[in-house]
Design a protein around this motif. Structure first.
Motif, PDB file in Angstrom:
ATOM      1  N   ASP A 210      52.398  22.762  55.814  1.00  0.00           N
ATOM      2  CA  ASP A 210      52.824  24.152  55.728  1.00  0.00           C
ATOM      3  C   ASP A 210      54.290  24.267  56.132  1.00  0.00           C
ATOM      4  O   ASP A 210      54.706  23.746  57.154  1.00  0.00           O
ATOM      5  N   GLU A 211      55.066  24.966  55.287  1.00  0.00           N
ATOM      6  CA  GLU A 211      56.512  25.001  55.507  1.00  0.00           C
ATOM      7  C   GLU A 211      56.973  26.143  56.423  1.00  0.00           C
ATOM      8  O   GLU A 211      58.107  26.145  56.862  1.00  0.00           O
ATOM      9  N   SER A 212      56.082  27.111  56.663  1.00  0.00           N
ATOM     10  CA  SER A 212      56.541  28.312  57.364  1.00  0.00           C
ATOM     11  C   SER A 212      56.900  28.032  58.826  1.00  0.00           C
ATOM     12  O   SER A 212      56.378  27.115  59.448  1.00  0.00           O
ATOM     13  N   ASP A 213      57.815  28.858  59.350  1.00  0.00           N
ATOM     14  CA  ASP A 213      58.251  28.711  60.737  1.00  0.00           C
ATOM     15  C   ASP A 213      57.104  28.923  61.708  1.00  0.00           C
ATOM     16  O   ASP A 213      56.993  28.242  62.713  1.00  0.00           O
ATOM     17  N   LYS A 214      56.233  29.891  61.358  1.00  0.00           N
ATOM     18  CA  LYS A 214      55.097  30.170  62.235  1.00  0.00           C
ATOM     19  C   LYS A 214      54.185  28.967  62.341  1.00  0.00           C
ATOM     20  O   LYS A 214      53.668  28.650  63.405  1.00  0.00           O
ATOM     21  N   LYS A 215      53.986  28.294  61.226  1.00  0.00           N
ATOM     22  CA  LYS A 215      53.131  27.112  61.228  1.00  0.00           C
ATOM     23  C   LYS A 215      53.735  25.994  62.072  1.00  0.00           C
ATOM     24  O   LYS A 215      53.033  25.262  62.749  1.00  0.00           O
ATOM     25  N   ALA A 216      55.056  25.897  62.038  1.00  0.00           N
ATOM     26  CA  ALA A 216      55.721  24.869  62.850  1.00  0.00           C
ATOM     27  C   ALA A 216      55.453  25.110  64.333  1.00  0.00           C
ATOM     28  O   ALA A 216      55.231  24.168  65.090  1.00  0.00           O
ATOM     29  N   ILE A 217      55.441  26.379  64.714  1.00  0.00           N
ATOM     30  CA  ILE A 217      55.163  26.724  66.110  1.00  0.00           C
ATOM     31  C   ILE A 217      53.725  26.334  66.472  1.00  0.00           C
ATOM     32  O   ILE A 217      53.455  25.728  67.501  1.00  0.00           O
ATOM     33  N   ARG A 220      53.407  22.541  66.681  1.00  0.00           N
ATOM     34  CA  ARG A 220      53.985  22.060  67.935  1.00  0.00           C
ATOM     35  C   ARG A 220      53.030  22.310  69.106  1.00  0.00           C
ATOM     36  O   ARG A 220      52.809  21.442  69.937  1.00  0.00           O
ATOM     37  N   ASP A 243      59.814  14.769  57.707  1.00  0.00           N
ATOM     38  CA  ASP A 243      58.656  15.375  58.359  1.00  0.00           C
ATOM     39  C   ASP A 243      58.054  14.423  59.389  1.00  0.00           C
ATOM     40  O   ASP A 243      57.601  14.854  60.455  1.00  0.00           O
ATOM     41  N   GLU A 246      60.184  14.597  62.451  1.00  0.00           N
ATOM     42  CA  GLU A 246      59.940  15.883  63.099  1.00  0.00           C
ATOM     43  C   GLU A 246      58.631  15.849  63.898  1.00  0.00           C
ATOM     44  O   GLU A 246      58.578  16.252  65.055  1.00  0.00           O
TER      45      GLU A 246
END
Ligand code: C2E
Ligand code: MG
Ligand code: MG
Ligand code: MG
Length: 283
Positions: A210-217, A220, A243, A246
């Motif tokens: 998933d590329e969205s910023d929310k998904k990155a949070i 993490r 990726d 990351e």
């Protein structure tokens, strides 16, 4: 689905539906004979350490070469096996074959610190004989239990949490690894799942990609929570080296993806291991 529209409406004949039914029945009959006919096999996909791209182990994935239809993917035949009594012998075949292959690699490469990860089905998990079967297999093959990991999904343990915990605790006690597969596709929190003795979490590719910023949070926080709970993390289906870097920075230990290596036959695994870990380079 045909609606019940008053009166004695007759269901129209639907050839497509009918052929689907008989097709599945035919496949079930074929699958029943597939083991003895040696149409089933296992391929192995490397699970690599992200920090240095070194191979840590392999996931065993089943393949079916149908004599008439060619190769049939596991998402098609595993559910057929699960809906019938075929899953018992099929699951046993996977455990035996994977353990024997692992022991054969070990003999030919000199005790590498390598594991093999085997997918379980819910029927196997709920089968009272699983623990005894595993013990008997380990004894017969002289395999170190810590070299075997079993992969289970959240929905499998949720089907009967008490029974699942009972057997998983026993398997963990004798040293087997337990991986929570496809994490991120279900509904439970990682906190809830800590009732079960998983030592590894495998993040599903839908979550990894998933590329969205929310998904990155989210990613993490799932990774750091897993780490704090003492679990290792495997990211499935990583699509690029960026990726991978990351994910490594986020604390993810392992990756399993086509970019690191496709599923391969046992012979190719052996070649790969001999190449990567030549005996001369080891103490
Ligand atoms: P899984 O356990 O989540 O296995 C990972 C799947 O992701 C495998 O598909 C693998 O080939 C695929 N994969 C790996 N790297 C990538 C990537 O970079 N991109 C993409 N798009 N896919 C990747 P496969 O072999 O088709 O297996 C599908 C599922 O079938 C497995 O999902 C597992 O749930 C089931 N399965 C396979 N073998 C067995 C088995 O022996 N027993 C049981 N019970 N289930 C099995
Ligand atoms: Mg798996
Ligand atoms: Mg998975
Ligand atoms: Mg899956």
């Amino acid at each position: 689905r045909a609606k019940r529209a008053g009166g004695n409406r007759v269901e129209p004949f639907r050839p497509a539906f009918r052929s689907f039914g008989t097709d599945r029945l035919q496949l079930e009959t074929d699958l029943r004979r597939a083991i003895e006919r040696k149409e089933l096999s296992l391929v192995y996909q490397p699970i690599v350490r992200l920090e240095d791209a070194e191979v840590a182990g392999f996931e065993a994935l089943m393949r079916w070469e149908h004599p008439k239809r060619g190769s049939i993917p596991p998402i098609e035949f595993i559910p057929i096996a699960e809906a019938s009594d075929i899953i018992g012998p099929l699951g046993m075949f996977a455990m035996e074959q994977a353990t024997n292959d692992l022991m054969s690699w070990q003999r030919q490469t000199g005790e590498l610190p390598m594991f093999v990860s085997i997918n379980l089905s819910s029927a196997q998990l709920l089968n009272k004989e699983l623990y005894d079967d595993v013990r008997a297999l380990l004894a017969k093959t002289h395999c170190d239990p810590s070299r075997i990991k079993l992969e289970l999904t959240e929905s499998m343990v949720m089907e009967n949490p008490e029974q699942a915990r009972l057997v998983l605790d026993k398997l963990r006690e004798i040293g087997l690894g337990l991986s929570l597969d496809d994490f991120g596709t279900g509904y439970s929190s990682l906190a809830y799942l800590t009732r079960f003795p998983f030592d590894t979490v495998k993040l599903d590719k839908s979550m990894v990609r998933d590329e969205s910023d929310k998904k990155a949070i989210l990613l993490r926080s799932v990774i750091s929570m897993a780490r704090e709970l003492g679990m290792k993390v495997v990211a499935e289906g990583i699509e690029s080296e960026e990726d991978a870097l990351e994910l490594a920075k986020m604390g993810c230990t392992y990756g399993q993806s086509f970019i690191f290596g496709p599923p391969m036959g046992s012979d190719s695994v052996l070649r790969l291991l001999k190449e990567r870990f030549p005996l001369t380079k080891r103490a």
